[in-house]
Structure formats: C-alpha cells, structure tokens
Design a protein around this motif. Sequence first.
Motif, PDB file in Angstrom:
ATOM      1  N   TYR A 185      46.224  39.703  44.260  1.00  7.76           N
ATOM      2  CA  TYR A 185      46.201  40.688  43.173  1.00  7.76           C
ATOM      3  C   TYR A 185      47.570  40.794  42.500  1.00  7.76           C
ATOM      4  O   TYR A 185      47.655  40.910  41.268  1.00  7.76           O
ATOM      5  CB  TYR A 185      45.769  42.054  43.704  1.00  7.76           C
TER       6      TYR A 185
ATOM      7  N   VAL B 256      48.040  37.871  40.223  1.00 12.32           N
ATOM      8  CA  VAL B 256      47.240  38.014  38.996  1.00 12.32           C
ATOM      9  C   VAL B 256      47.917  38.969  38.026  1.00 12.32           C
ATOM     10  O   VAL B 256      48.016  38.702  36.824  1.00 12.32           O
ATOM     11  CB  VAL B 256      45.815  38.496  39.347  1.00 12.32           C
TER      12      VAL B 256
ATOM     13  N   VAL C 144      39.807  38.620  39.685  1.00  9.33           N
ATOM     14  CA  VAL C 144      40.445  37.357  40.060  1.00  9.33           C
ATOM     15  C   VAL C 144      39.636  36.158  39.579  1.00  9.33           C
ATOM     16  O   VAL C 144      40.178  35.252  38.936  1.00  9.33           O
ATOM     17  CB  VAL C 144      40.652  37.294  41.585  1.00  9.33           C
TER      18      VAL C 144
ATOM     19  N   ARG D  98      38.205  37.460  35.582  1.00  7.20           N
ATOM     20  CA  ARG D  98      39.214  38.090  34.718  1.00  7.20           C
ATOM     21  C   ARG D  98      38.563  38.893  33.589  1.00  7.20           C
ATOM     22  O   ARG D  98      39.084  38.998  32.488  1.00  7.20           O
ATOM     23  CB  ARG D  98      40.151  37.026  34.110  1.00  7.20           C
TER      24      ARG D  98
END
Length: 679
Positions: free
Chosen positions: A241, A244, A360, A363
């Motif tokens: 996370y 990202v 993830v 998106r």
Amino acid sequence: MHLHVRCIALSFVTFHYSSLFTNCIFIMGRGTTKKISAAAVKKGKSTTASASALMAQREEARRTLLKAKGTRSQYDGHLVRGRRFLADVVEQKKTAQTVDGTHTQADGELVDINAYSHAFDDIPNQYSAPALELFLVQKGLTEGRSLSTTWGVFSAFNDLWKNAQGETYRGPYHFNPATGIVSGNPAQSAAVQDMMEVLKNNEGAEGGCRNHASAMTIEDMRKIMAWSYKQCPDELISLIYSQVQSGLPLDMDEVISAQKHLVIRAFATTGFTIWTRCVCQNFELTKIRRKDVVWNCQGLPPYNIPYDLVSLLNRKGWQRKGETDGALEGHEYEVYPQHQTPEICMFTHLRAWVKFFEEVLLRRPLEPDEFIFARVGANSVVYPSDELSYDSVMKMLTWMCKDVGLTARYTTHCFRRGGARYRFMFTPLGQRWSLATIRWWGAWAEGESVDTLIRYLLDELTRYEKNHRDALCPIPREGDKTFNGDHILTAPVTAAETRELKMSFDRELTRLSGKVEEVLDKLTLTPPVSSSSSPPPSQFSQLSISTPIPSLPSPLLSPPPAQPLQRTPSHEASHEPLSGSYTTSSATHNQQKKNAPIPGIGIPDLPRGLEAWRAAVKQWEDPAASIGGKALKDWPEEWYTGPMRTITGVKRNIRKVIATEFYRCVSFPCCCCGSESDA
C-alpha cells in the motif's frame, strides 16, 4: 333506458374486477407454475380449455415442477450414458451366436436383440430390469463410481418409468413370461434392489472407498489463517500500500503472494459464514458482484453495531421466490464482526480483499456488475467481468490444504457443511442456532426434504455422541450423556480438571523456556581468536533473531475501500528471517525484483474454435474488446514493452499478426484464395 345501461356497465365492471382478483390469486404461485398460469391468463379465455391443451399443460407442469432444473439435468445425463451403454451391449450381443437372425444365445440365455435394444426406452419391457442391473454393475463395480453416482443412475431410471403412461409402471415390478407384459417399475425389481444393496455394502466394506468431502472445522480454519499470516504478514500488505501511494513500482512476486492469500482468506471466511453452495452448476460464492455488498450499515439503536449487508441473488430455489413487487425474499445477510473468532470473520477478510482488489490490482473502484471474486491471471492481470472458475477454486483449495498440512479431503462444499455444523453444534454454549435459523441461513426451501438437514446436522451429531475414542482421556467429554456433551461446560470444576490444567500450564512453560534458550544461544557471540583484534563486521551480520508469527488482526470497523491502511511498514529489520517470514529490505531482494504489471490493462483470452480469429481482429480494432479502454492497435508502447513484454506483449503480437493477415486477405482476396480457385 339509461338506468338499464348503467346496470349493465356496473355488472361488467364487477365481473372484470372479480376475474382480475381471481387471476391475481392464481398468479401468486411460485416458479414455473407462475409462468404456466400466466400464459393461460394472458389468453383471456373464459371458457374451459380443450382437453388436449389441459393435458399439454399438465405434462409441462409435471416435467418442470416435479424435479428441480439441476436434478432434471443430472437425470438426463444418466439416461444418455445409460442408453450409450445399452447400445454397446447390443453390439456385443449381435456378434455372439445368433439363432434365427433376431435372437442370440449369449451368456446362456435366449435374448431378443430388437427388444433388448429398447430396454431403456420410456416404455419398459422384459429386458429393462436386467439391463439396468448391468449398467449399475458397470458404474459401481467396474468403474468404481461412488454410491452417490450409482444412486443417481437408479433414481434417473426410476423417475423415467414411474412417470410413463400415468400409473401403469408404478409400484412393485412384475413380468409375466406367458403374456410378455410388464407391470410396475423395473427399477423396483428384486434384481435391481439387490444390486443397490450390494453397492451400498461395497461402499462401506473393507477396502471400499468413502469419497465424501469432509466438513471444514473451526480448528482447521485456525490453522489456515495462522499459515496464511505467516506466509503473508501484515507488513507485506502495508508495504504494498505504501508503494502504491508513493507511486513506486511493485514487486510482482509480492503482489501475487498478497493476492493469493487475501482471496483465500476472504473466500474461506465468506463460505464458512453464509454457507454458499459451491458446485459446478450453482457456484453462488463466485457470483457475488460489487452491487451485492453494502458496506458500513448501522444496526438498531441504541447499540448501532456496524455490519455489512450481503445479498445472494443466485441462491438455489430463491430466484423466483418473492412477493408481487419483485423483491426477492430471504436473500440478505447482515454480517457483523466476529471479534471472538477472527479466523472466521468474514467482516474483516472480505473487506481486506476488496480493498486490495480495488486499490492495488485495479487502481479504481469496482463497477456494480463486476465480480468480487473475479478471475486473476498468472501475472496478476485481473478480469473483473469474469467470475472465478470452479477449477481455479479447486486448485486454490488443493494448494492451501497441501501447504497447511490438512489431511482431510476438502472441496468447495466443505465451508457450507462446516459452517452449518459449527453453528449448530460447536459454538459456545448459549450461542448455538435453532433448526429454524439453520434452515433459513442455509437457504433450504420450506418444501425441501428434511433429509438434507439430517445429513448435515443430525447424522454428524449422532456420530459425535456415539464416538468413544477419548475413553482413556483423563477428562472425557461424555458426549452421550447430554446434547453434544454440554453438561461438561456447565458442571463445577473438579479436582481432576484442576490438576490437568496445572499440568497443561507446566508443559506450556517448559515449551516456552526451551524457545527462550534457543534465542539466547543464537545471541551468544563466538569469542574472538585474538584479544587484540576485533571481530570482523561480517560476524555481526550473520546473527539472526527469531521473530514470532504475527497474530490474527482484530476485525476492522471501517470499510477498507474508504480508508487507507494506517500501519507503516518497518524498514529497520536487518536480521535474517526464518523460513516463511518476510523482510522488507535485503541486498538480493532488489536484484531479483520483478515489477508487477500495469494495473487496469489486459488482453482477454481468445475463445476456442473457428471463431477465434474474429475475436482477435475485434480486440485489435475495438476498444471495448480489451481491458484498458483502447484498441490494441492504439496501445501506448509502454503497455506492451519492457516489463509488460511477457505479460501483454506476446498476446498483442498474436492479435496483430492475425489482424494483419485478415486485412491482407480482404485487400487481395485472389492471393488468399488463388490455390482454392486453381483447384
């Protein structure tokens, strides 16, 4: 005159609304009955239907309502295979010694070949019973099929002849050799009944194989979750996370590992909680879409306990069950956090999977009609419009059971069976569900046979109460004295139990002391060879410290799709981890890192058959035919080159070659078809 007209109009209106009310009552039936009745209502006939029409409607109702659609489909399959078997037997008999061209003396009996070939027709004859007996032998003994398969074969032919020509072939079977007339059902003959008894005894005999799938237990669910958190801890998910959010490239191996573990946690806990049917014909769990789940609902005041609302529109027997406004009945589940049993907490794990799926892998948020348990490719390329296949789920369960070390045979139905038995028998005292709750929660229809519930619950309870394998245990459970041995939970603590508890504490302290000694031994440094020389830095870098397995997280009360994860990954772990643990930094990790695919793009697989080239050309030209919103010919170069070359580059190149050849054939048809014209 006016008064007479008004009376006639009033009578017409009264008759009209009376007929409408009668028709409404008639239409309130369920399922196919509603369709059949509606067809008659739409005609608007006030006279009695013809006898042929009534008979046709009767046969249609019998065909569609006596058996469920899935059962009818299975019966049809057994009949097809039985008639194929019969054709093979007839061919074998034809090659035997013939007597007069129409009879054969095969196996010591005179057989009419023509009549034998019609043994499995809708109207039975003298050879129907022996032919069915041979088919059962073929399936149950020669091929080694399970008892459920042979029972399905028997039921299919029993149903076929029971409904042939009214009641002619119902009841006990009898064949009159003098007249050649058959009465009763050949499936009820003594020969067939004896063979079914033989097959049943063979199933439980020594050397027989019991092929029934086991029910998932709460203990095995704990093992699964402990293994999953060891292989994929929270630190790994938090790291993904944070990468990202920072826009850093993701490691493909880490993404694949997180995806596999999060989906197995969500799948297992969801199946164990709402008891979805998971078979090839009716895979309820994989059909859940994003619109079927509502996050963050509030319970009744004054407690206002949060829950998630899950709708199962594809439950067996509920597709047509509803009220006149079209709303389905009994298909909504309020899923609350299970703080005491996090290993089966659907509230936590389903949210965690959807959050990872959206933030993830995609998106973007899931569309309402996209599947929550969608198909994910080998390289983490997701296809949210395709549901997870049965084969993929079985492969996932096999991998899970093998790695965890579970010895029981688990299939996709194990969660439904295990969840029902847990709520009925093994939850803490005072929290067990009634049979009415079990029936509703498991979606067993009101008119469904109670045999299903007996197989799920009472048979297991009987086996549990009659099992005395713990007779040597110092504290036996005594399951035969009260319901499920509940008297043990309410009885005062005895001296024997106190002694056993102390011994259990002593064993645990001994085990923990041994682990502490192991850690201290690893921390002991090797003395240097010379007192004047200090140990090289490499000596310290070889030290390793054991890290415990992360505990199961407590259920989250906020929806993962709405809030980012608050935990930050620890980058300070520089020690060598144990096998199965995760480290966030190492020298070799960066060298072997393989970037994850660009999220939100992909190329669907081509269908099998002669129409595959059309799909390839459409993907090349049509933006809607591929994942990413652009036709393959218009894709940016970074979508199919570099790290994406092995993920989408090869598939795109195949579509390009097919489309190029198609354009060439369209532009120069003579070049493509010249050889055929010359021929």
